[in-house]
Design a protein around this motif. Structure first.
Motif, short mmCIF file in Angstrom:
data_model
loop_
_atom_site.label_atom_id
_atom_site.label_comp_id
_atom_site.label_asym_id
_atom_site.label_seq_id
_atom_site.Cartn_x
_atom_site.Cartn_y
_atom_site.Cartn_z
N LEU A 489 0.81 -1.23 0.00
CA LEU A 489 0.00 0.00 0.00
C LEU A 489 0.84 1.27 0.00
CD1 LEU A 489 -2.81 -1.04 2.52
CD2 LEU A 489 -2.74 -1.30 0.04
N GLY A 490 2.13 1.14 0.21
CA GLY A 490 2.99 2.31 0.18
C GLY A 490 3.30 2.82 1.58
N HIS A 491 4.36 3.63 1.66
CA HIS A 491 4.82 4.12 2.97
C HIS A 491 3.86 5.12 3.59
CE1 HIS A 491 8.74 2.12 3.12
NE2 HIS A 491 8.77 2.28 1.81
N SER A 492 3.13 5.86 2.80
CA SER A 492 2.18 6.82 3.39
C SER A 492 1.10 6.08 4.17
CB SER A 492 1.56 7.69 2.29
OG SER A 492 0.85 6.88 1.36
N ALA A 493 0.64 4.95 3.63
CA ALA A 493 -0.34 4.15 4.36
C ALA A 493 0.29 3.55 5.61
CB ALA A 493 -0.89 3.04 3.46
N GLY A 494 1.54 3.10 5.48
CA GLY A 494 2.23 2.57 6.65
C GLY A 494 2.41 3.60 7.73
N ASP A 495 2.75 4.84 7.35
CA ASP A 495 2.92 5.91 8.33
C ASP A 495 1.60 6.20 9.04
OD1 ASP A 495 5.54 6.06 7.65
OD2 ASP A 495 5.36 7.88 6.43
N ALA A 496 0.52 6.26 8.28
CA ALA A 496 -0.78 6.52 8.88
C ALA A 496 -1.14 5.42 9.88
CB ALA A 496 -1.85 6.63 7.80
N LEU A 497 -0.83 4.18 9.55
CA LEU A 497 -1.10 3.07 10.46
C LEU A 497 -0.27 3.20 11.73
CD1 LEU A 497 -2.48 0.37 11.01
CD2 LEU A 497 -0.59 -0.76 9.81
N LEU A 498 1.00 3.57 11.60
CA LEU A 498 1.87 3.72 12.77
C LEU A 498 1.37 4.82 13.71
CD1 LEU A 498 5.41 3.36 11.16
CD2 LEU A 498 4.25 1.72 12.65
N VAL A 552 -7.48 3.39 6.57
CA VAL A 552 -6.38 4.06 5.88
C VAL A 552 -6.76 4.24 4.43
CG1 VAL A 552 -3.95 3.94 5.22
CG2 VAL A 552 -4.67 3.10 7.47
N ASP A 553 -6.97 5.50 4.02
CA ASP A 553 -7.34 5.81 2.63
C ASP A 553 -8.59 5.02 2.20
OD1 ASP A 553 -5.21 7.52 2.43
OD2 ASP A 553 -3.86 6.03 1.57
N GLY A 554 -9.54 4.93 3.12
CA GLY A 554 -10.79 4.26 2.80
C GLY A 554 -10.73 2.75 2.88
N MET A 555 -9.60 2.21 3.30
CA MET A 555 -9.46 0.75 3.42
C MET A 555 -9.30 0.38 4.89
SD MET A 555 -6.51 -1.71 1.84
CE MET A 555 -6.96 -1.23 0.19
N GLY A 556 -10.04 -0.62 5.35
CA GLY A 556 -9.93 -1.07 6.72
C GLY A 556 -8.81 -2.08 6.89
N LEU A 557 -7.77 -1.72 7.64
CA LEU A 557 -6.63 -2.59 7.87
C LEU A 557 -6.66 -3.10 9.30
CD1 LEU A 557 -3.72 -0.61 6.17
CD2 LEU A 557 -5.16 -2.40 5.19
N LEU A 709 8.35 -7.06 -2.59
CA LEU A 709 9.49 -6.15 -2.74
C LEU A 709 10.04 -6.16 -4.16
CD1 LEU A 709 11.55 -6.64 0.54
CD2 LEU A 709 10.19 -4.67 -0.14
N HIS A 710 10.01 -7.32 -4.82
CA HIS A 710 10.52 -7.38 -6.19
C HIS A 710 9.74 -6.45 -7.11
CE1 HIS A 710 12.14 -11.31 -4.69
NE2 HIS A 710 13.17 -10.95 -5.45
N PHE A 711 8.42 -6.39 -6.91
CA PHE A 711 7.60 -5.59 -7.82
C PHE A 711 7.63 -4.10 -7.46
CE2 PHE A 711 6.10 -9.85 -8.50
CZ PHE A 711 5.88 -9.88 -9.87
N ARG A 712 8.22 -3.79 -6.32
CA ARG A 712 8.45 -2.38 -6.00
C ARG A 712 9.80 -1.91 -6.51
NH1 ARG A 712 4.96 -0.01 -2.50
NH2 ARG A 712 6.50 1.57 -1.98
N ASN A 713 10.55 -2.86 -7.10
CA ASN A 713 11.87 -2.56 -7.65
C ASN A 713 11.71 -2.31 -9.15
OD1 ASN A 713 14.50 -2.44 -8.50
ND2 ASN A 713 15.16 -4.29 -7.41
N ASP A 745 -1.57 -2.75 -4.43
CA ASP A 745 -0.63 -1.63 -4.30
C ASP A 745 -1.06 -0.49 -5.21
OD1 ASP A 745 1.49 0.09 -4.03
OD2 ASP A 745 2.99 -1.50 -4.07
N ARG A 746 -1.30 0.66 -4.63
CA ARG A 746 -1.78 1.81 -5.42
C ARG A 746 -0.63 2.66 -5.96
NH1 ARG A 746 -6.72 3.79 -1.42
NH2 ARG A 746 -7.77 1.79 -1.32
N CYS A 747 0.58 2.23 -5.70
CA CYS A 747 1.74 2.99 -6.18
C CYS A 747 1.85 2.84 -7.70
CB CYS A 747 3.01 2.49 -5.49
SG CYS A 747 4.50 3.30 -6.07
N GLU A 748 1.92 3.96 -8.38
CA GLU A 748 2.00 3.92 -9.84
C GLU A 748 3.25 3.20 -10.32
OE1 GLU A 748 1.65 7.81 -11.42
OE2 GLU A 748 -0.40 8.13 -10.67
#
Length: 877
Positions: A489-498, A552-557, A709-713, A745-748
Motif C-alpha cells: 500500500l505504500g509508505h504513506s499508508a504505513g505511516d498513517a497506520l503507525l 487508511v485511505d478508505g481501506m480497513g486494515l 518487494l521485487h515488484f516495488r523494484n 498496491d496503489r503505487c503507480e
C-alpha cells in the motif's frame, strides 16, 4: 563736505532750473564727489535725481544718464516703493524726517537681478522754497552677507538639537548654545568660564574622555568619543561628542568646538539588548528572559507597566511575563481567545498590528474586560504584536499606563527593540524545543524515541530502587506483517497506520506510563509499579485494541502485534538487558504464531542466539550457492498430463539439517535477504528449464514465487529479461507468481513494473487467491493469466460447505475471465474429483507429487507416462 556744499549753495543763489545741470558751484566740488568711495545721490524738491556720482553708478549698476532728472523711486526696490512714497509725502507735509541725521541699511536691486546693500546717511537743505536731499550711501553688501551668514550660523548653533560648546585658549567655555543649556541644566552664566572636565564630571565618568575635551586644543585633529556626563541635578547622561580644533591666522589653536548628542536612550536600549541577548545565549528559560525584558524596560521607562503574552496554536492568550501586575490579572487572561474586540492584546494579536487604547474606560475594545484593569489603576494600554520570521503572531508586548495617554516617541523606540528581542527569544525557545523533539521524540508519532526511552527507564529504575517492593514491566511490541503494508500500500499508508497504533497504545496505559517508538514498527511500553499479572492485562488490552480495523485511505486494515515482556528486578536490574530480554520474548511470541505475548525466560536467549546463527548461515549458503530448487508438478484436471512445475526453494544445512521453507523464508524476510533469494530462484529456474530442454526433457512452464518487494523494484523487468536471455528460455515458458498485496498496491511505480514484466511475454499468476484483499476489478484490469486457489480452501472441501462455495466461486470467476485456475494442496482423491467436477483447469499437491529435485522430477515423469516426455518434446518443438 555736505556742510560746505550747503553753505556755498546758500551764498551763491539758487540752483539751475535744468535738473540735468549740476547744482550751482558744484563744479568746484565735482571732482571730489565724483571720486568719493561712497555713492552720492542728490534729489530736488520734485524728488528728481540731480546728482549721481560714479560710486553710485557702481553700487546701483546703472548709468547716471538713465537716472538724472528722473524720480528717485527708480532707485528704490519695487517692494519698498509704497513705504518710500508715504515717507516723502509725510516729509512734504512738514512731518519729521526720521532718516535725516541717521544711518540705515537699504536694499539695492540692480538691473542684472542681484541685490546689494547700502548704509544710507541722509542730509536735507532748503534753497528758497525747495528742499534738497543728499544721500551718502556706503556699499555694505559684504558686511550684510557676513552678518546674515553669522545669523544663520547662530540659528544653526542655537536652534539645533545638538549641544554645542566652544572653549578658548584657556580651555574654558566661552560659548554654549541653548541645547547645551537644556541638556545639562546650567544657565549660560554658570557655564561661561568653566572647565568642561570639572563641570560634567561624575562618579561613572570616563575621566580620560573629559580630559580629551580639555587637551584637544593642543592638537590639530578631530576627535570623537562617548562617555557618561552628569546633569546639574546629578542625573547620568550618555553623550557622544565630536570635537574640532579652530586655528588662528598663525596656525595656532585658538578655540575648540564640541558638538554633543544625547545618546542616553540609545545606550539604554543597547544595554537592554545586551542583557537580554546574554540571557538567551545562556539558554535561560523563556519565562526568565521575558521577565528580564519587563523589569529592564520598567526601570528605564518609569510610569510604564509591561506585560508579555504568548499566543498558542489554538489562538489563545497565555501569560508569559508581567512582574508588576497582580497574579489574578494574568490568571484572568490565561486561555482567552484572540479576536477583533479583545482588549488591546487580544485585538493586536488578531489584527497583527499595534493597538493603542488611551482610555480603557471608554474604548469599546475593552468594554467586556475593563473591570479587570480599572480597579488596579490601569487606565491606558498599548499593545504590539510579536511576529516571527514566518509572519506568525507568537505573542504581544504591552505597556499599561496609570494615566490616560498614548506612547511617547521614547516608548515607541523601546517597544520596537523589545518586540524584536521577544521574537528572537521565542524563536530560540521554539528551535530549542524542536531540537529536543528531534533528539528525544519520534517525528512521525510524537512518542518518545530511544534516547528518551532510556532516560525514562533509568528514572523508573531509580524510583523503584527507593521502594524495594516496586516492579517495572517492559513490553516490547513488534507489528505483525507491517512490512507487507508498506510494500503493497505504500509508505504513506504505513505511516498513517503507525500514527494510529501509537495513539491506541497510549490510550491503554496510565498517565505516568511511557509509550515509545524505537523505529520502524517497534514500540516499547514502560509500566511503573507493575507486576506480571498487571503487565499481562495491559498486553491483552493492547492486542485487542490493535485488532480493531484502522481506516487508511478508505481501506480497513487490521493490525496485530507480538509482545515480549521483561520485568524489573526479576529479569534484570540493567536497562539494556531489560530491553534485550523483552525483545527476545517478542520473537518468541512471533514464533509462537504472532498476535500473542510472552514473558521472558532465560532459555529464550539460546533461541535468539540460534536465530542469529541461522541468519548468518542463510546468507553464507546463498552466497555459496548451497540453496536448491525443487519442482512440484502441476497436473491438468481433465487429462492428468503435466501442465508445468512450480519452483520451490529448499535449504539443507550441514549443522541445522533440512530447514523448513516456512522458517527460512520468514527469516529471509526479517533480515532483508528475500529479494536476493528471489532473484537467485528466478535465474536458477530458467537455467534448469533450459537444461531440461537441451536434454529433450520438455516442461511447458515453470512458476517462480516473487515477493512484493521485487515488484516495488523498478529494475525487475530488466532482471527477468536478463535471466531469460542468459538461459535462452522463451518468455512464455516462465510464470511469475505474485501475492494479492501487489495487486492492491496503489503505487503507480509498482503497477508500471507489473505491466512491464507482462510486456516481456511472461505469464503472471495470482497466488493464494481469496485470502487477502483482491478485488475483481484488479483481476480484470491487470495482466493476470492465472489464479491459484489457496490450499486452505482445498483442504476443507470435504468438511466445510463454505470452503466448497469459495472454491466453486473462484473456479467460475477464472473461467468467466478466461484465466487458468490452479488448485493448490490437493492431497485426496475426493478433493481431486470435486475439482474435476467443477472443471478446474489444473491441480498440484501431494496426491500427485511433492516438490522434487530436478533429477527426481525426470524420473517421476517417466514413471507417470514413459512416452509423455517425448510427446512434450515434440509439442514444444
Amino acid at each position: 563736505m555736505c556742510g560746505l556744499l550747503r553753505r556755498r549753495v546758500r551764498q551763491d543763489g539758487p540752483m539751475s532750473a535744468d535738473p540735468r545741470e549740476p547744482i550751482a558751484e558744484i563744479g568746484f566740488f565735482g571732482p571730489i564727489i565724483e571720486q568719493a568711495i561712497d555713492g552720492v545721490v542728490v534729489i530736488d524738491g520734485c524728488n528728481n535725481v540731480v546728482l549721481f556720482n560714479a560710486a553710485a553708478e557702481r553700487l546701483w549698476g546703472m548709468d547716471r544718464s538713465d537716472i538724472l532728472g528722473r524720480n528717485v523711486r527708480l532707485l528704490v526696490p519695487e517692494h519698498a516703493r509704497k513705504d518710500h512714497d508715504r515717507q516723502i509725502d509725510h516729509n512734504r507735509l512738514g512731518g519729521n524726517d526720521r532718516l535725516v541725521g541717521s544711518t540705515v541699511e537699504v536694499p539695492i536691486d540692480r538691473p542684472n537681478g542681484t541685490r546689494a546693500w547700502g548704509a544710507l546717511s541722509l542730509s536735507r537743505t532748503r534753497i528758497g522754497e525747495t528742499i534738497y536731499y543728499a544721500a551718502f550711501v556706503k556699499d555694505v553688501t559684504e558686511e550684510v552677507r557676513r552678518r546674515e551668514e553669522l545669523y544663520l550660523l547662530s540659528l544653526v548653533a542655537n536652534e539645533t538639537d545638538q549641544a554645542v560648546q566652544i572653549t578658548g585658549r584657556d580651555k574654558r567655555i566661552v560659548y554654549a548654545n541653548r541645547a547645551f543649556v537644556d541638556l545639562f541644566g546650567y544657565s549660560r552664566d554658570e557655564l561661561i568660564g568653566q572647565l568642561p572636565a570639572q563641570l560634567l564630571n561624575g562618579r561613572h565618568t570616563n575621566l580620560q574622555s573629559l580630559t580629551s575635551l580639555d587637551n584637544l586644543s593642543r592638537g590639530l585633529r578631530t576627535d570623537m568619543m562617548e562617555f557618561i556626563a552628569y546633569h546639574k541635578d546629578g542625573r547620568e547622561i550618555w553623550v557622544s561628542a565630536t570635537v574640532n580644533p579652530v586655528l588662528d591666522a598663525a596656525g595656532e589653536v585658538c578655540n575648540a568646538v564640541c558638538v554633543m548628542s544625547n545618546i542616553t536612550e540609545t545606550r539604554q536600549i543597547q544595554a537592554l539588548q545586551q542583557r537580554v541577548l546574554e540571557a538567551v545565549a545562556r539558554e535561560e528559560e523563556l519565562e526568565t528572559v521575558a521577565s528580564l525584558v519587563c523589569r529592564e524596560v520598567e526601570a528605564i521607562a518609569p510610569g510604564t507597566i509591561c506585560s508579555i503574552l504568548m499566543v498558542d496554536r489554538e489562538k489563545r492568550l497565555r501569560p508569559l511575563a508581567s512582574p508588576s501586575l497582580p497574579a489574578h490579572y494574568s490568571e484572568a487572561l490565561d486561555g482567552m481567545p484572540v479576536g477583533p474586540s479583545v482588549g488591546s492584546c487580544g485585538t493586536a494579536a488578531w489584527r497583527g498590528e499595534p493597538v493603542v487604547v488611551e482610555d480603557i474606560e471608554t474604548d469599546p475594545l475593552w468594554a467586556p474586560y475593563k473591570e479587570l484593569p480599572l480597579p488596579i489603576g490601569l487606565k491606558a494600554c498599548w499593545s504590539s504584536p510579536i511576529k516571527l520570521k514566518d509572519g506568525r503572531v507568537a505573542g504581544t508586548f504591552a505597556f499599561y499606563y496609570r494615566e490616560k495617554c498614548g506612547p511617547t516617541a521614547w516608548h515607541e523606540r523601546l517597544v520596537e527593540a523589545c518586540i524584536h528581542l521577544c521574537a528572537l527569544a521565542i524563536e530560540r525557545h521554539e528551535a530549542k524545543a524542536h531540537i529536543a523533539r528531534l533528539a528525544y521524540f519520534d517525528t512521525l508519532t510524537g512518542l518518545p524515541n530511544r534516547s528518551q526511552l532510556g532516560q525514562a527507564i533509568d528514572q523508573r529504575i531509580a524510583e523503584a530502587q527507593r521502594e524495594p517492593s516496586s516492579e517495572i514491566a517492559l513490553l516490547f511490541l513488534d507489528l505483525d506483517g507491517f512490512k507487507d503494508v508498506n510494500d503493497t500500500l505504500g509508505h504513506s499508508a504505513g505511516d498513517a497506520l503507525l500514527v494510529e497504533i501509537g495513539r491506541r497504545l497510549t490510550a491503554q496505559v496510565r498517565p505516568g506510563d511511557i509509550v515509545s517508538r524505537l523505529g520502524g514498527d517497534e514500540f516499547v511500553i514502560v509500566l511503573g509499579n507493575c507486576d506480571s499479572d498487571q503487565a499481562a492485562q495491559v498486553a491483552e488490552r493492547v492486542l485487542k485494541a490493535l485488532a480493531v480495523p484502522v481506516d487508511v485511505d478508505g481501506m480497513g486494515l487490521s493490525a496485530s502485534g507480538s509482545i515480549g515482556i521483561s520485568l524489573y528486578p526479576s529479569d534484570s536490574r540493567d536497562r539494556e538487558e531489560l530491553l534485550k530480554h523483552a525483545d527476545t520474548a517478542m520473537y518468541e511470541a512471533k514464533n509462537a504464531g504472532r498476535g500473542a505475548f510472552r514473558f521472558y525466560s532465560p532459555g529464550m536467549n539460546e533461541q535468539v542466539h540460534e536465530r542469529l546463527v541461522m541468519v548468518g548461515a542463510l546468507k553464507e549458503s546463498l552466497d555459496a550457492g548451497h540453496l536448491q530448487l525443487h519442482y512440484q508438478p502441476q497436473i491438468l484436471g481433465e487429462t492428468g498430463r503435466l501442465l508445468g512445475v512450480e519452483a520451490l526453494a529448499r535449504w539443507h544445512h550441514p549443522q541445522f539439517g533440512q530447514v523448513p521453507p516456512s522458517r527460512f523464508i520468514a527469516l529471509a524476510e526479517e533480515c532483508g535477504l528475500i529479494e536476493a533469494i528471489g532473484e537467485w530462484a528466478l535465474c536458477e529456474a530458467c537455467r534448469q528449464m533450459a537444461e531440461w530442454r537441451a536434454q529433450g526433457i520438455a516442461v511447458r512452464t515453470v512458476s517462480v514465487n516473487l515477493s512484493p518487494l521485487h515488484f516495488r523494484n523498478s529494475r525487475l523487468p530488466a532482471i527477468v529479461a536478463a535471466a531469460l536471455e542468459a538461459s535462452g528460455l522463451p518468455p512464455e515458458a516462465l510464470t511469475l507468481e505474485i501475492t494479492e498485496g501487489v495487486m492492491m498496491d496503489r503505487c503507480e511505480a509498482t503497477l508500471a513494473t507489473v505491466e512491464a514484466v507482462a510486456g516481456l511475454g511472461v505469464r503472471l499468476s495470482l497466488d493464494d487467491f481469496g485470502t487477502g484483499y483482491s478485488s475483481l476489478s484488479s483481476i480484470s484490469t491487470l495482466p493476470i493469466a492465472e489464479i491459484k486457489l489457496d490450499q486452505s480452501f482445498v483442504r476443507d472441501l470435504q468438511s466445510d460447505k463454505n470452503a466448497r462455495a469459495v472454491a466453486s466461486a473462484v473456479i467460475r470467476i477464472g473461467q468467466s475471465l478466461g484465466l487458468t485456475v490452479v488448485a493448490e494442496g490437493v492431497e485426496t482423491e475426493p478433493q481431486r474429483r470435486f475439482l474435476q467436477g467443477l472443471r478446474c483447469h489444473a491441480m498440484q499437491g501431494y496426491l500427485f507429487s511433492p516438490a522434487l529435485a530436478p533429477k527426481d522430477l525426470v524420473s517421476w515423469l517417466q514413471r507417470q507416462d514413459p512416452g509423455q516426455a517425448a510427446t512434450e518434446v515434440a509439442a514444444v518443438a
